[in-house]
Design a protein around this motif. Structure first.
Motif, mmCIF file in Angstrom:
data_model
loop_
_atom_site.group_PDB
_atom_site.id
_atom_site.type_symbol
_atom_site.label_atom_id
_atom_site.label_comp_id
_atom_site.label_asym_id
_atom_site.label_seq_id
_atom_site.Cartn_x
_atom_site.Cartn_y
_atom_site.Cartn_z
ATOM 1 N N TYR A 162 42.982 33.704 38.386
ATOM 2 C CA TYR A 162 43.339 35.004 37.818
ATOM 3 C C TYR A 162 44.078 35.892 38.813
ATOM 4 O O TYR A 162 44.120 37.111 38.664
ATOM 5 N N HIS A 174 36.193 36.186 34.461
ATOM 6 C CA HIS A 174 37.271 37.150 34.237
ATOM 7 C C HIS A 174 36.870 38.176 33.180
ATOM 8 O O HIS A 174 37.053 39.389 33.365
ATOM 9 N N ASP A 175 36.321 37.704 32.068
ATOM 10 C CA ASP A 175 35.936 38.616 30.989
ATOM 11 C C ASP A 175 34.818 39.556 31.431
ATOM 12 O O ASP A 175 34.773 40.720 31.020
ATOM 13 N N SER A 235 34.074 40.660 34.591
ATOM 14 C CA SER A 235 34.393 41.601 35.673
ATOM 15 C C SER A 235 35.816 42.127 35.637
ATOM 16 O O SER A 235 36.182 42.944 36.488
ATOM 17 N N ASP A 236 36.619 41.651 34.676
ATOM 18 C CA ASP A 236 38.037 42.016 34.604
ATOM 19 C C ASP A 236 38.757 41.649 35.901
ATOM 20 O O ASP A 236 39.660 42.352 36.360
#
Length: 614
Positions: A230, A198-199, A201-202
């Motif tokens: 997510y 997640h961090d 590739s957002d």
């Protein structure tokens, strides 16, 4: 000047808090965005509410039969059914063990002997048949769906090993003894990994995560839970996208994929061509094998070279690749929650710039193997100066640079002794790849019937090149010891891949004549005649006989896709591309077709279990 030790710590280590585990994060999106699409498989879409409803129904069917800590082997491919079953098992506290849709009868039997498996889930013809079965209410639609999915409750072997307490999933990895090892991974390790996804590739709601990695290969768990935790959509890739670069690009476009993980041999042909337009692809993570290709200046996607063994939860390093600034792309530095150190043969940390074995520690570490003795051998006390208590011995040879990034140099156990000299195939591959007309080289070890050992090199030419095999051989003579010069060099269009997306060296060796190879045999019967005509058409060669080998005639995975389609049209039956690639020999393929025709003609044997249709 003071030497800097080869130790690197990932920044931003965050302990697992309440609600950080993947099932809690997934459940949040079920509550907050129930109508968002969780899984898309071609024209079929399933919302978070629908996937959760299916998972609840599966969990209810298994409840009181499968309990917390029980290992459940899942013999399904990437699909909505697989996703729902993974969620259901996590809800029950059971251990998800993915085996893929065709684990093999002998392999499954051996696994049931060694590992305490409570249930096997899959199509009726994949189950062991030793226990009672019940139908599971899962979708029967999608590219890889099966009409009926059963859960067979198997009687446990009293001597089989159980999963360590706290295991969320287990995955098989190859062992030096020839028997697969079951790696047990806990919730905190997977949560750390998907949080990093997640961090990096957002990844979040509205994004589409490719579900493309093979089910038995642990990166598919990063794809699956990375998306669900997510609020993203899991886009299920068709098999054609896994074996054809053109099909992959087309699917990336039509499925509007934002983030994807690809095995290295799948990604290199994509990086080696002009970057296609019209892609939404924001981040591409590449791993599983040594990457030789740098992204070109026209690449609009962020490309990350990643590395990690199953024993350290999928990925432990990452390098964002830009312009080539060294011989080959590094595998990068540690992600959060990971500590890396490089040691010599005496387990002393070496200075940066010195090659050694990579040891891994941190929250990423698996709980161990489903085998306490094996766990004790590979998960060991950390070396002095590492700041760790426990590390995993990877057996990988690396070098940490002054910048803290790792270069992958090969496997320590890949060494082979030829005429008394220890040879590293990776060194020979690197020598071949220095030739400007070579894109990639793979060196395989061939042992003759009399026990002699030799090397065979396979080379993928650079675009527009046609290197001379004899010239390549001559070039290696000045770069490696005489014993390391390959016996032969063969040019290949593409490298065949195994089900985990890695180069299939056995398939490469099977594709070339070996001493004592059988002579040509005449075709027998209608099936062999018809099949030979298909081979001639697909491969563009007239030299086809009963013992012809698909790879020896220049076949590759793309030819296998075309051949599987031609077989379906001609014989009106399904012979999967995977079967085409594994059978290889025309007579064996014809026999498989005949067997399938007999099976289709025979009446279906009724099972005692009640099957619930979706």
């Amino acid at each position: 000047m003071t030497e800097v030790p080869s130790v690197a710590h990932g920044d931003g280590i965050r302990p697992l808090a309440a609600g950080d585990d993947v099932i809690s994060r997934y459940s949040r999106w079920v509550r907050e965005t129930p109508d968002a699409v969780a899984v898309e498989d071609g024209e079929h879409r399933f919302t978070y509410r629908e996937i959760d409803g299916i998972a609840d129904a599966v969990a209810e069917r298994l409840r009181d039969r499968v309990t917390s800590g029980d290992i459940v082997a899942v013999c399904l491919d990437r699909s909505a059914a697989l996703v729902a079953i993974a969620v259901a098992l996590a809800r029950l506290g059971a251990v998800y063990l993915p085996l893929g849709p065709a684990p093999g009868e002998d392999r499954l039997a051996g696994l049931l002997t060694d590992v305490r498996i409570r249930a096997v889930i899959g199509a009726p013809d994949t189950l062991p048949g030793s226990g009672s079965a019940l139908g599971l209410p899962v979708p029967a639609v999608g590219a890889n769906a099966v009409p009926h999915v059963l859960a067979e409750l198997v009687p446990p072997n009293p001597g089989a090993a159980s999963a360590p307490p706290g295991t969320l999933y287990a995955v098989l990895t190859s062992g030096s003894t020839g028997k697969p090892k079951a790696v047990a991974v806990g919730a905190a390790s997977l949560a750390n990994l998907v949080r990093w996804y997640h961090d990096l590739s957002d990844l979040g709601p509205g994004d589409r995560m490719a579900l493309i990695m093979a089910a038995p290969f642990d990166p598919h768990l990063g794809d699956l839970w990375g998306g669900l935790a997510y609020g993203a959509t899991l886009a299920v890739a068709p098999d054609s996208a896994r074996y054809s670069t053109d099909a992959l690009v087309d699917w990336f476009r039509t499925a509007r994929v934002d983030v994807s993980v690809l095995a290295t041999p799948m990604a290199e042909p994509l990086l080696g061509r002009a970057w296609p337009g019209g892609l939404r692809l924001r981040d591409l993570l590449i791993g599983g094998d040594r990457l030789r290709t740098w992204p070109g200046p026209d690449v609009t996607t962020r490309v990350h070279n990643v590395y990690g063994p199953a024993e350290a939860t999928i990925n432990v390093t990452s390098a964002l690749l830009g312009e080539a600034d060294r011989t080959s792309p590094p595998i990068g530095g540690p992600i959060p929650g990971v500590t890396l150190c490089v040691v010599d043969e005496d387990d002393r940390i070496v200075p940066r710039g010195t090659a050694g074995e990579l040891l891994i520690g941190g929250v990423c570490l698996a709980l161990g193997y489903v085998d306490e003795e094996m766990t004790a051998r590979r998960f060991v006390q950390a070396p002095e100066g590492s700041g760790l208590e426990r590390v995993y011995r990877t057996g990988d040879k690396v070098r940490m640079g002054d910048d803290g990034l790792l270069d992958f140099l090969g496997r320590l156990d890949d060494q082979v002794k030829i005429s008394g000299v220890r040879i590293e195939p990776a060194e020979v591959e690197a020598a071949l790849e220095r030739h400007p007309e070579v894109r990639r080289a793979v060196v395989a070890v061939r042992r003759s019937r009399d026990g002699a050992t030799g090397l065979v090199a396979f080379v993928e030419p650079a675009p527009g090149s046609a290197p001379d095999p004899d010239g390549l051989l001559q070039g290696t003579r000045s770069a490696v010891p005489a014993q390391a010069v390959p016996q032969e060099v063969h040019l290949v269009e593409r490298f065949p891949l195994n089900e985990n997306g890695k180069v299939d060296r056995a398939a490469l060796l099977a594709s070339v004549p070996s001493p004592g190879a059988e002579r040509a045999e005449e075709l027998r019967g209608e099936t062999e005649e018809l099949l030979a005509a298909l081979w001639r058409d697909v491969l563009g060669t007239a030299d086809v006989h009963a013992r012809s080998n698909l790879y020896a005639l220049g076949g590759n995975s793309m030819h296998a896709v075309a051949l599987a389609g031609a077989i379906k049209r001609t014989f009106e039956l399904e012979l999967s591309m995977k079967s085409v690639m594994e059978l290889r020999v025309l007579r064996d393929m014809a026999a498989a077709i005949d067997a399938e025709r007999v099976a289709l003609a025979a009446s279906e044997v009724s099972r005692t279990a009640t099957v619930t249709d979706w």
